[in-house]
Design a protein around this motif. Sequence first.
Motif, mmCIF file in Angstrom:
data_model
loop_
_atom_site.group_PDB
_atom_site.id
_atom_site.type_symbol
_atom_site.label_atom_id
_atom_site.label_comp_id
_atom_site.label_asym_id
_atom_site.label_seq_id
_atom_site.Cartn_x
_atom_site.Cartn_y
_atom_site.Cartn_z
ATOM 1 N N THR A 1 9.283 5.073 -7.292
ATOM 2 C CA THR A 1 8.754 6.398 -7.605
ATOM 3 C C THR A 1 7.236 6.325 -7.767
ATOM 4 N N MET A 2 6.547 7.312 -7.192
ATOM 5 C CA MET A 2 5.078 7.327 -7.255
ATOM 6 C C MET A 2 4.577 8.731 -6.918
ATOM 7 N N ASP A 3 3.262 8.939 -7.022
ATOM 8 C CA ASP A 3 2.749 10.269 -6.700
ATOM 9 C C ASP A 3 2.828 10.489 -5.187
ATOM 10 N N PRO A 4 2.857 11.733 -4.736
ATOM 11 C CA PRO A 4 3.092 12.030 -3.322
ATOM 12 C C PRO A 4 2.101 11.388 -2.364
ATOM 13 N N THR A 5 0.827 11.324 -2.744
ATOM 14 C CA THR A 5 -0.175 10.721 -1.854
ATOM 15 C C THR A 5 0.097 9.242 -1.667
ATOM 16 N N GLU A 6 0.360 8.543 -2.765
ATOM 17 C CA GLU A 6 0.667 7.117 -2.684
ATOM 18 C C GLU A 6 1.947 6.890 -1.890
ATOM 19 N N ALA A 7 2.944 7.767 -2.083
ATOM 20 C CA ALA A 7 4.210 7.621 -1.364
ATOM 21 C C ALA A 7 3.998 7.743 0.137
ATOM 22 N N SER A 8 3.163 8.685 0.563
ATOM 23 C CA SER A 8 2.878 8.833 2.000
ATOM 24 C C SER A 8 2.221 7.586 2.548
ATOM 25 N N ASP A 9 1.314 7.014 1.766
ATOM 26 C CA ASP A 9 0.650 5.777 2.206
ATOM 27 C C ASP A 9 1.642 4.626 2.312
ATOM 28 N N ARG A 10 2.522 4.484 1.304
ATOM 29 C CA ARG A 10 3.508 3.394 1.304
ATOM 30 C C ARG A 10 4.495 3.541 2.467
ATOM 31 N N LYS A 11 4.817 4.776 2.819
ATOM 32 C CA LYS A 11 5.794 5.008 3.879
ATOM 33 C C LYS A 11 5.240 4.642 5.252
ATOM 34 N N THR A 12 3.950 4.812 5.448
ATOM 35 C CA THR A 12 3.363 4.615 6.771
ATOM 36 C C THR A 12 2.636 3.289 6.945
ATOM 37 N N MET A 13 2.386 2.552 5.864
ATOM 38 C CA MET A 13 1.674 1.281 5.998
ATOM 39 C C MET A 13 2.515 0.266 6.769
ATOM 40 N N SER A 14 1.912 -0.780 7.237
ATOM 41 C CA SER A 14 2.622 -1.795 8.009
ATOM 42 C C SER A 14 3.687 -2.473 7.160
ATOM 43 N N GLU A 15 4.672 -3.063 7.837
ATOM 44 C CA GLU A 15 5.753 -3.731 7.110
ATOM 45 C C GLU A 15 5.214 -4.851 6.234
ATOM 46 N N ASP A 16 4.301 -5.644 6.759
ATOM 47 C CA ASP A 16 3.743 -6.759 5.982
ATOM 48 C C ASP A 16 3.029 -6.250 4.733
ATOM 49 N N ASP A 17 2.256 -5.181 4.882
ATOM 50 C CA ASP A 17 1.534 -4.632 3.736
ATOM 51 C C ASP A 17 2.511 -4.040 2.709
ATOM 52 N N PHE A 18 3.580 -3.417 3.203
ATOM 53 C CA PHE A 18 4.555 -2.841 2.285
ATOM 54 C C PHE A 18 5.273 -3.933 1.503
ATOM 55 N N ILE A 19 5.680 -4.999 2.174
ATOM 56 C CA ILE A 19 6.343 -6.114 1.492
ATOM 57 C C ILE A 19 5.426 -6.704 0.425
ATOM 58 N N LYS A 20 4.149 -6.872 0.774
ATOM 59 C CA LYS A 20 3.179 -7.394 -0.189
ATOM 60 C C LYS A 20 3.062 -6.464 -1.392
ATOM 61 N N ALA A 21 3.053 -5.138 -1.134
ATOM 62 C CA ALA A 21 2.935 -4.166 -2.223
ATOM 63 C C ALA A 21 4.163 -4.206 -3.131
ATOM 64 N N VAL A 22 5.355 -4.362 -2.544
ATOM 65 C CA VAL A 22 6.585 -4.439 -3.337
ATOM 66 C C VAL A 22 6.574 -5.682 -4.222
ATOM 67 N N ASN A 23 6.266 -6.825 -3.641
ATOM 68 C CA ASN A 23 6.236 -8.065 -4.421
ATOM 69 C C ASN A 23 5.187 -8.002 -5.525
ATOM 70 N N ASP A 24 4.058 -7.359 -5.220
ATOM 71 C CA ASP A 24 3.006 -7.201 -6.213
ATOM 72 C C ASP A 24 3.505 -6.318 -7.362
ATOM 73 N N ALA A 25 4.206 -5.234 -7.013
ATOM 74 C CA ALA A 25 4.695 -4.305 -8.036
ATOM 75 C C ALA A 25 5.753 -4.933 -8.933
ATOM 76 N N LEU A 26 6.477 -5.927 -8.416
ATOM 77 C CA LEU A 26 7.546 -6.573 -9.177
ATOM 78 C C LEU A 26 7.097 -7.869 -9.851
ATOM 79 N N ASP A 27 5.803 -8.196 -9.736
ATOM 80 C CA ASP A 27 5.312 -9.437 -10.333
ATOM 81 C C ASP A 27 4.103 -9.136 -11.208
ATOM 82 N N TYR A 28 2.930 -9.645 -10.839
ATOM 83 C CA TYR A 28 1.749 -9.496 -11.682
ATOM 84 C C TYR A 28 0.902 -8.276 -11.336
ATOM 85 N N GLY A 29 1.293 -7.492 -10.322
ATOM 86 C CA GLY A 29 0.528 -6.303 -10.002
ATOM 87 C C GLY A 29 0.547 -5.308 -11.148
#
Length: 395
Positions: free
Chosen positions: A191-219
């Motif tokens: 869950t996130m604000d709409p602008t961030e969600a649009s960015d997360r939906k369209t970013m590359s797979e590698d960048d999205f995976i990095k963002a997920v791991n970051d959100a679940l660790d020290y990010g």
Amino acid sequence: MDGLKHADIGAWKYIEEQRHAYFDKMQVWDYTGLGYTRYNAKDVDQDILGCVVENKVLQSSQLSCFQESDLQKTIYPARLNSMDMLPSSSLTGLGEVPSTTDLFMRGRLAKLELSDGNNVYAKLVVGADGSKSRVRELAGIKTTGWNYSQNAIICTVEHSVENFTAWQRFLPNGPIALLPIGDKFSNIVWTMDPTEASDRKTMSEDDFIKAVNDALDYGYGPHPETTTSSPGGLSWLTGDVTISGKERFETPPKVVKLSSERMMFPLSLKHAKDYVSKRVALVGDSAHTVHPLAGQGVNLGFADASALSKAIAEGIALGTDIGETNLLKRYEAERKPANIAMMAVLDGIQKMYAVNFGPLNAFRAAAFHGAHYISPLKKRIISYASGDQSLPLFS
């Protein structure tokens, strides 16, 4: 996922033939490093806390159960165009064995006109058609509620190891959940604000995976500091450390691959002013939608269906017309207070985490610690999450 209700109707055996995942631990923490709690099945003398099942598996399993039952059934793959109800009228002037049309004219049946040209008559119409329910609209049932300024991203991801824990971390813009679904796969609900969600939906797979791991660790912030009892009082320890010799904060397994498309949908709270009217009953998202932060929306719907089935069975046993409002009100009386209570809890949590404010952060941390260290409260929360009890704070 309430497995008991699906076992009752015979659908669980079909679910077990497809992808699903039992989990025995839940871990919830926040980005400030102040709040953390962990639940284990062994805390309530159980082997598991629950089971995560994908919606497509639920639907196919229930359909298989329905098709293989001895019930007389007809499936109409069509949309509902209109729904007519006539008020009850005098029984005089009609034949001894009234036709379907006669019963409709007496107000004993609802008439549904479908997009394929068919007309269907029924004693009871159950609106289980989601948050934009056509049944609710045609029945004239109003709703109250509001939209959250948040969207959710959902997708399936793959790990290098199997996952047996349900994880949730509260971030500044909303929670992220990692839920096991079997083998080395998990579902993400972020869950996130709409602008961030649009960015997360369209970013590359590698960048999205990095963002997920970051959100679940020290990010966004540090791992929680956890407290343990010591002869001198409380000692503060950071990271992967044992709590009271039994529990430890853990980092979720790393995501290595995106295994589905990313879907995005807006979040809202909506509640029907009435769950029933003559010959109509609403269940699930047709009657109420909640924030997905605790994953309870579908479980509330299962509880609705179970309560409505019970009311219908009682009506049949007594020879009562199952479409009569007085009978259906028994279902509403059972489910409406429970759903409102859960909606209030979830909305309160959402609002509490929508603000990053020092004193409020400390209050949230205290709530986490209470849920972790106060044994009776912890057991009640686990019992609720596993489907054994109603609301832990309202019963």
